[in-house]
Motif scaffolding. Structure first.
Motif, PDB file in Angstrom:
ATOM      1  N   ASP A  33       0.773  -0.996  -0.031  1.00 51.52           N
ATOM      2  CA  ASP A  33       0.078  -0.328   0.120  1.00 51.52           C
ATOM      3  C   ASP A  33       1.081   1.520   0.252  1.00 51.52           C
ATOM      4  OD1 ASP A  33      -2.161   1.433   0.024  1.00 51.52           O
ATOM      5  OD2 ASP A  33      -2.339   1.666   2.656  1.00 51.52           O
ATOM      6  N   ASN A  71       5.563  -1.251  11.117  1.00 53.19           N
ATOM      7  CA  ASN A  71       5.746   0.045  10.117  1.00 53.19           C
ATOM      8  C   ASN A  71       5.084   0.911  10.667  1.00 53.19           C
ATOM      9  OD1 ASN A  71       6.511  -2.134   7.528  1.00 53.19           O
ATOM     10  ND2 ASN A  71       7.404  -0.540   7.803  1.00 53.19           N
ATOM     11  N   SER A 131       2.447   4.352   9.679  1.00 55.78           N
ATOM     12  CA  SER A 131       1.296   5.030   8.435  1.00 55.78           C
ATOM     13  C   SER A 131       1.885   6.228   7.678  1.00 55.78           C
ATOM     14  CB  SER A 131      -0.046   5.093   9.146  1.00 55.78           C
ATOM     15  OG  SER A 131      -0.005   6.003  10.192  1.00 55.78           O
ATOM     16  N   GLU A 132       2.120   7.546   8.949  1.00 58.56           N
ATOM     17  CA  GLU A 132       2.889   7.648   7.710  1.00 58.56           C
ATOM     18  C   GLU A 132       4.205   8.253   7.686  1.00 58.56           C
ATOM     19  OE1 GLU A 132       1.241  10.706   6.805  1.00 58.56           O
ATOM     20  OE2 GLU A 132      -0.963   9.749   7.290  1.00 58.56           O
ATOM     21  N   ASN A 190      11.252   4.450   9.076  1.00 56.95           N
ATOM     22  CA  ASN A 190       9.331   3.899   9.112  1.00 56.95           C
ATOM     23  C   ASN A 190       9.648   2.667   9.690  1.00 56.95           C
ATOM     24  OD1 ASN A 190       8.402   6.875   8.115  1.00 56.95           O
ATOM     25  ND2 ASN A 190       9.958   5.829   6.633  1.00 56.95           N
ATOM     26  N   LYS A 210       0.850   1.590  11.546  1.00 57.73           N
ATOM     27  CA  LYS A 210      -0.095   1.282  10.374  1.00 57.73           C
ATOM     28  C   LYS A 210      -0.934   0.505  10.532  1.00 57.73           C
ATOM     29  CE  LYS A 210       0.721   0.736   5.595  1.00 57.73           C
ATOM     30  NZ  LYS A 210       1.350  -0.271   4.097  1.00 57.73           N
ATOM     31  N   ASN A 211      -0.641  -0.679  11.830  1.00 57.05           N
ATOM     32  CA  ASN A 211      -1.720  -1.623  11.912  1.00 57.05           C
ATOM     33  C   ASN A 211      -2.648  -1.091  12.602  1.00 57.05           C
ATOM     34  OD1 ASN A 211       1.011  -3.144  11.374  1.00 57.05           O
ATOM     35  ND2 ASN A 211      -0.257  -4.931  10.607  1.00 57.05           N
TER      36      ASN A 211
END
Lengths: 412, 263
Positions: free
Chosen positions: A175, A279, A281-282, A289, A329-330
């Motif tokens: 993604d 990881n 998200s931004e 990251n 991110k998760n």
């Protein structure tokens, strides 16, 4: 030509094993074909398999060799060894040395404490679990006290999950925007004692309950993806990402149990993973990251035989990131369920099965109906389908990979 | 003192003789007959090979082979089975611990070599058919006499043997059989023939004992045949290489052996 000579040599060794005294030879031949339900009706797989098991067991020692050959169109052959080990039996201790599959836990189709044998995910979770779990070169010692077992495993050289090629239909969707470049230079874990893995498990089998307690000093089988954003030198905007996979150490503390409650079997399994990298998200241009967090992964399951002898099994699985931060991110909680229903007919010659993975967070699923018919002893014909629903998530990402498949297998 | 001892000895012997005579004259009940069948001694431990031949209505045969070990530990009886044939179930093993304690369910585990896992399974479904055969787990001897009410219908000769004919009706409602009728050999306590009637009272299956023998002093059933008259499916069950009371090791009935298997 060299390849042909090599394969002929292997064949001669295999044939000599078959002829050796007191070595039992079993195995199967299988033809497997998958057809995608897309506009082109592409084949997802055309594979023939020869799987052989050579085994000898004596009072104090035993051996097993499990070579297998996958043959693909255009005579593309893959020869592998799933297991190759020797056993030594003492009064209260068994030693197994060599390449072996080691399976832990009480969960079905989910890997929580079952983290010793690495996975082969080249065809996602679709192959039989015997084929997903790879053998790993290790030394395993089991010390028995009645129906209790203390197990120690040393894996001298780490091996991670085998992922599909980047051009495979089973390669995970990234993604990420822009150009994606991979750099595998940090991925190798040097083969040294310092980098070896250790696992220990205490298990008990009693009238009231079966349980396991485990600890692992291991590597995360799935590499952490260090993400380095690439900025356009002129516009200073994000033009792509450099992905550097790297394996990291994990400590895992876990356990599992199963017990009967009248007509039901209740199962549970859980583990605390410390040192996992997630990881963000931004993406930030100045970091990798990633962030280090501990997480819990656990499951509760029930097996039950209902009317008309239909066997049902359901599991609820949750993954919970401790000390969660919104930049991850998760999701903080990732919830998943599995459901299995089986029923046999005609004196166990016709088997029907429905297995479903369902991801609550993304409302995605993998639905796997199949029918197996035992045409004769050891000869089975299987017709099935793999249907992916949803648009994102573990299963939804493969929503273009709906397929029907057949497996014709002769065991001997 | 000596006279007193002599008197007590005579009294004791008289009690034994009179009790024995009374017992011989006493008519057995259906429950007592079925308890004698259930409790017929078969040794402290046993090793045997079991071959099952499954024959469908077209006459096609499928063969299953099992090596089984049994041991009576007093309050618990343990059994372990290793599947040898057909090839696709080879190395599967099944272990059962059965308790004397009333209302305590059996503990059962199955080892599936493809999954390399020992799985606990519920023993509640004793009406399940065993390996696709015409025998349910209950038919194979798991059903306790207390679970049915038994009545002696008559006494008659069957296959040259003096038999009790016993009707057994399950106490449990909705059990898979409405009744069974068993021909029990009087002096050997072997059920020589058994008829099973379905929930509608229709004849479902007929079990015939084809061969039995005395091994190490125990009457052992060696060959049986179950015929489902409604589906015309038949299962032959043949026991061979029977070894009794030769000292099966206690550690045979463990997870270790389930995983290791036999070759």
């Amino acid at each position: 030509m060299k390849r042909l000579i090599f394969l002929s040599g292997i064949l001669i060794i295999l044939l000599s094993l078959i002829k050796a005294d007191n070595i039992s030879t079993t195995g199967y031949v299988r033809s497997y074909m998958g057809l995608l339900l897309n506009d082109n009706n592409d084949y997802s797989i055309i594979q023939n398999t020869l799987n052989l098991n050579f085994e000898q067991i004596k009072d104090k020692v035993a051996l097993k060799a499990n070579p297998y050959i996958y043959q693909y169109p255009h005579n593309n052959l893959k020869l592998r060894l799933r297991e190759l080990y020797m056993d030594l039996y003492f009064n209260s201790i068994d030693l197994r040395i060599g390449k072996q599959q080691i399976i832990w836990g009480k969960a079905d189709g989910v890997f929580i404490t079952d983290i010793v044998s690495p996975k082969d995910l080249t065809e996602f979770l679709l192959p039989d679990f015997e084929e997903i779990r790879m053998g790993i070169t290790s030394v395993k010692a089991d010390y028995y006290i009645g129906n209790n077992t203390l197990e120690l495993v040393w894996i001298p050289a780490f091996q991670g999950t085998v992922m599909p090629d980047s051009n495979s239909i089973w390669f995970p969707k990234m993604d990420l925007a822009g150009n994606i470049i991979y750099d595998f230079s940090d991925m190798k874990v040097n083969e040294s004692f310092k980098n070896s893995e250790f696992f220990t498990k205490f298990s008990a089998l009693t009238s009231a309950i079966d349980f396991e307690l485990m600890f692992a000093y291991a590597y995360d089988d799935d590499p952490t993806i260090h993400i380095h954003p690439i900025l356009n030198s002129q516009t200073h905007k994000l033009s792509g990402v450099l992905l550097k996979p790297k394996y990291n150490r994990l400590h895992v503390y876990g356990g599992s149990f199963s017990t009967t409650l009248g007509p039901m079997v209740l199962r549970g399994e859980g583990a605390l993973y410390t040192g996992k990298y997630f990881n963000l998200s931004e993406l930030s241009p100045s970091t990798d990251n990633i962030i280090k967090k501990d997480y819990l992964h656990y499951l509760l399951g029930i097996d039950y035989t209902t009317f008309y002898n239909i066997k049902l099994s359901a599991q609820f699985i949750q993954q919970y990131i401790l000390d969660y931060e919104d930049i991850i991110k998760n999701d903080e909680f990732e919830n998943m369920g599995t459901f299995l229903a089986t029923k046999d007919f005609l004196n166990e010659t016709l088997f029907t099965e429905l297995f479903i993975y369902y991801g609550f967070n993304n409302n995605d699923a993998l639905i796997r109906p199949k029918v197996t018919y035992d045409f004769a002893d050891g000869f089975e014909i299987l017709i099935g389908a793999n249907i992916f629903t949803g648009t994102k998530g573990r299963f939804g990402q493969f929503n273009n990979n709906d397929m029907v498949y057949s497996k014709i297998k002769y065991s001997f | 003192m000596k006279r007193t001892l002599n008197f007590l000895s005579v009294l004791f012997i008289s009690i034994i003789i009179s009790t024995t005579l009374f017992a011989q004259n006493k008519k057995l009940t259906g429950m007592e007959v079925m308890q004698k069948v259930y409790n017929r001694p078969t040794g402290k431990d046993m090793v045997s090979n079991l071959t099952m031949v499954l024959i469908n209505s077209s006459g096609n045969e499928r063969v299953r082979e099992i090596k089984q070990y049994y041991k009576d530990f007093g309050k618990v009886e343990k059994k372990i089975m290793f599947f040898i044939k057909p090839a696709d179930v080879r190395n599967t093993s099944f272990m059962n611990w059965s308790y004397d304690e009333p209302n305590k369910d059996d503990d059962q585990w199955i080892y599936l070599p493809a999954l390399k896992k020992v799985k606990r399974i519920s023993s509640d479904s004793k009406g399940d058919y065993f390996m696709g055969s015409d025998f349910t787990y209950d038919d194979l001897g798991d059903r306790k006499p207390e679970e049915d009410t038994h009545k002696i219908l008559r006494e008659e000769k069957f296959n040259g043997e003096d038999c009790y004919v016993i009707e057994s009706i399950p106490k449990e409602e909705d059990y898979m059989y409405s009744k069974t009728i068993t021909w029990v050999i009087k002096d050997k306590w072997i059920g020589l023939k058994k008829e099973f009637y379905d929930e509608d009272g229709e004849l479902l299956k007929i079990l015939n004992i084809k061969k039995y023998d005395k091994i190490s002093g125990y009457w052992i059933i060696l060959e049986t045949q179950m015929h489902n008259v409604q589906t015309d499916h038949t299962t032959k069950m043949i026991m061979s290489n029977v070894v009794i009371d030769k000292g099966v090791k206690n550690n045979m009935f463990t997870e270790r052996m389930m995983r290791r298997g036999i070759k």
